[in-house]
Enzyme design. Structure first.
Site, mmCIF file in Angstrom:
data_model
loop_
_atom_site.group_PDB
_atom_site.id
_atom_site.type_symbol
_atom_site.label_atom_id
_atom_site.label_comp_id
_atom_site.label_asym_id
_atom_site.label_seq_id
_atom_site.Cartn_x
_atom_site.Cartn_y
_atom_site.Cartn_z
ATOM 1 N N ARG A 110 0.794 -1.105 -0.050
ATOM 2 C CA ARG A 110 -0.062 0.040 -0.083
ATOM 3 C C ARG A 110 1.034 1.177 0.096
ATOM 4 O O ARG A 110 1.723 1.450 1.007
ATOM 5 C CB ARG A 110 -1.131 -0.020 1.086
ATOM 6 C CG ARG A 110 -1.705 0.998 1.414
ATOM 7 C CD ARG A 110 -2.814 1.238 2.368
ATOM 8 N NE ARG A 110 -3.935 0.480 1.732
ATOM 9 C CZ ARG A 110 -5.265 0.632 2.228
ATOM 10 N NH1 ARG A 110 -5.514 1.451 3.184
ATOM 11 N NH2 ARG A 110 -6.200 -0.133 1.834
ATOM 12 N N HIS A 137 -6.935 0.882 -6.942
ATOM 13 C CA HIS A 137 -7.374 -0.086 -5.620
ATOM 14 C C HIS A 137 -8.063 -1.308 -6.177
ATOM 15 O O HIS A 137 -9.080 -1.606 -5.911
ATOM 16 C CB HIS A 137 -8.078 0.687 -4.617
ATOM 17 C CG HIS A 137 -8.100 0.045 -3.251
ATOM 18 N ND1 HIS A 137 -7.224 -1.079 -2.819
ATOM 19 C CD2 HIS A 137 -8.855 0.319 -2.016
ATOM 20 C CE1 HIS A 137 -7.830 -1.206 -1.668
ATOM 21 N NE2 HIS A 137 -8.611 -0.659 -1.316
ATOM 22 N N GLN A 140 -9.940 -3.983 -3.920
ATOM 23 C CA GLN A 140 -11.109 -3.534 -3.741
ATOM 24 C C GLN A 140 -12.326 -3.627 -4.885
ATOM 25 O O GLN A 140 -13.305 -4.152 -4.577
ATOM 26 C CB GLN A 140 -11.112 -1.814 -3.098
ATOM 27 C CG GLN A 140 -12.526 -1.161 -3.086
ATOM 28 C CD GLN A 140 -13.057 -1.751 -1.655
ATOM 29 O OE1 GLN A 140 -12.192 -1.714 -0.748
ATOM 30 N NE2 GLN A 140 -14.221 -2.289 -1.478
ATOM 31 N N ASP A 232 -17.273 7.188 -2.116
ATOM 32 C CA ASP A 232 -16.051 6.849 -1.284
ATOM 33 C C ASP A 232 -15.796 8.451 -0.735
ATOM 34 O O ASP A 232 -16.216 9.327 -0.888
ATOM 35 C CB ASP A 232 -14.817 6.459 -2.428
ATOM 36 C CG ASP A 232 -13.487 6.444 -1.588
ATOM 37 O OD1 ASP A 232 -13.403 6.175 -0.327
ATOM 38 O OD2 ASP A 232 -12.346 6.290 -2.316
ATOM 39 N N CYS A 272 -16.542 1.647 -0.046
ATOM 40 C CA CYS A 272 -15.023 0.965 0.232
ATOM 41 C C CYS A 272 -14.946 0.941 1.651
ATOM 42 O O CYS A 272 -14.148 -0.176 1.894
ATOM 43 C CB CYS A 272 -14.087 1.303 -0.834
ATOM 44 S SG CYS A 272 -13.554 2.987 -0.502
ATOM 45 N N ARG A 300 -13.849 -8.914 0.664
ATOM 46 C CA ARG A 300 -12.395 -8.779 0.379
ATOM 47 C C ARG A 300 -11.421 -9.823 0.715
ATOM 48 O O ARG A 300 -10.443 -10.163 0.218
ATOM 49 C CB ARG A 300 -11.980 -7.381 1.203
ATOM 50 C CG ARG A 300 -12.491 -6.264 1.180
ATOM 51 C CD ARG A 300 -11.997 -5.470 -0.344
ATOM 52 N NE ARG A 300 -10.705 -5.222 -0.376
ATOM 53 C CZ ARG A 300 -9.902 -4.341 0.120
ATOM 54 N NH1 ARG A 300 -10.422 -3.476 0.785
ATOM 55 N NH2 ARG A 300 -8.539 -4.342 0.252
HETATM 56 N N1 CP Z 1 -11.490 -0.265 2.014
HETATM 57 C C1 CP Z 1 -10.108 -0.326 2.395
HETATM 58 O O1 CP Z 1 -9.067 -0.849 1.586
HETATM 59 O O2 CP Z 1 -10.096 -0.255 3.723
HETATM 60 P P1 CP Z 1 -8.625 0.004 4.602
HETATM 61 O O3 CP Z 1 -8.135 1.456 4.090
HETATM 62 O O4 CP Z 1 -9.109 0.071 6.048
HETATM 63 O O5 CP Z 1 -7.733 -1.115 4.027
HETATM 64 N N1 NVA Z 2 -9.837 6.745 -1.743
HETATM 65 C C1 NVA Z 2 -9.664 5.973 -0.318
HETATM 66 C C2 NVA Z 2 -9.749 4.773 -0.284
HETATM 67 C C3 NVA Z 2 -9.547 4.212 1.171
HETATM 68 C C4 NVA Z 2 -9.891 2.528 1.062
HETATM 69 C C5 NVA Z 2 -8.011 6.692 -0.005
HETATM 70 O O1 NVA Z 2 -7.082 6.200 -0.776
HETATM 71 O O2 NVA Z 2 -7.734 7.079 0.979
#
Ligand code: CP
Ligand code: NVA
Length: 313
Positions: A110, A137, A140, A232, A272, A300
């Site tokens: 990440r 992502h 997701q 989101d 999400c 997930r």
């Molecule tokens: N939706 C998602 O990826 O959640 P987290 O940021 O908690 O991993």
């Molecule tokens: N768009 C959000 C998604 C989190 C799962 C972010 O990047 O923070």
């Protein structure tokens, strides 16, 4: 898009989601269905395998589901938190990729920058899985379309409206939507549209599955007739300093009962997570029987286990 599903090799990575064609996604969903129904069949599938988890940003769902997924397949996850693993700070990203490849059989990352992720993958000799970047992502969106298939039987032809920021989740919904033949209808404020190149590529891919990708300014128009409405956060991780300015710009894009009244009757709501109730979605919608956010969250786990099996077993 090529409808054949060439075997994914051991060194394949999942960096954008666009590496996988419609047949790969179909194979993934087939496997995820079996993993969900018969988790015991897959115990030991990753026995003796180690995966590094590089997280430059916070996470609840992605971290927990990958850790549980890896453990339940018999593998071991090694978590490197963002304080110790900011890519490129202590040593070159290339050297991180080369070093990890000597010990682990896969990397889940990440990251702040998609470019950093691609550099890591270019120098790693093991699969790299995007666990969220500034641009994508994929885990997701694949879990989301799997969830939509559970609800509708098939995602082909399903009208999904995405309301809000043209961000990483929005990009991945377009990419995955194009592969399953969905109609993805996106409404964003001016200046917050999804990346034009991602839109163009998704439209090209959607042509092969009879899906469509449409952009709107008015949320009511995007939601009109939609069977599923998705939103989101308005400020993603890394954009905290813009949160106040964005709150004013995105206010007309809140998913509330009034906006949902433009959708198809009984349309479902997706997010999400994490969600900010009272900002991008009201509690009324988020906590209504139409909301399937925790089905998404559960899936997930199953879908990521299937991703691991496709790339690593
Ligand atoms: N939706 C998602 O990826 O959640 P987290 O940021 O908690 O991993
Ligand atoms: N768009 C959000 C998604 C989190 C799962 C972010 O990047 O923070």
């Amino acid at each position: 898009m090529n409808a054949q599903a060439p075997a994914l090799s051991f060194s394949s990575s999942l960096l954008t989601g666009a590496e996988w064609n419609d047949a790969h996604v179909r194979e993934l969903f087939h496997l995820a269905t079996d993993v969900k129904a018969h988790p015991d069949r897959y115990h030991g599938a990753l026995a003796g395998r180690f995966l590094a988890m590089i997280f430059e940003k916070p996470s609840l769902r992605t971290r927990v589901t990958f850790e549980i997924g890896i453990a339940s397949l018999g593998g071991t996850a090694i978590f490197l938190d963002h304080a110790n693993a900011r890519l490129g700070e202590r040593e070159s990203i290339a050297d991180v990729g080369r070093s990890l490849s000597r010990w682990v059989q896969g990397i889940v990352a990440r990251v702040f920058s998609q470019e950093a992720l691609e550099t890591l993958a270019a120098h790693a000799s093991v699969p790299v899985i995007n666990a969220l970047s500034d641009l994508y992502h994929p885990c997701q969106a694949l879990a989301d379309f799997f969830t939509l298939e559970e609800k509708f039987g098939s995602a082909r032809g399903v009208k999904l409206a995405y309301i809000g920021d043209g961000n990483n989740v929005c990009h991945s919904l377009m990419i995955a939507g194009a592969r399953v033949g969905a109609h993805v209808r996106i409404a964003t404020p001016a200046g917050y549209e999804p990346n034009a190149k991602v839109v163009e590529a998704a439209r090209r891919d959607a042509a092969a599955t009879l899906g469509t990708i449409e952009l709107f300014r008015a949320p009511e128009q995007a939601v009109s007739g939609a069977q599923a409405v998705y939103t989101d956060v308005w400020a993603s991780m890394g954009q905290e300093s813009e949160a106040e300015a964005r709150a004013a710009i995105f206010a007309p894009y809140q998913v509330n009962a009034a906006l949902m009244s433009h959708s198809a009757p009984d349309a479902i709501f997706l997010h999400c997570l994490p969600a900010h109730r009272g900002s991008e979605v009201t509690s009324e919608v988020m906590d209504s029987p139409r909301s399937i956010v925790f089905e998404q969250t559960e899936n997930r786990l199953h879908v990521q286990k299937a991703i691991l099996l496709m790339l690593l077993s």
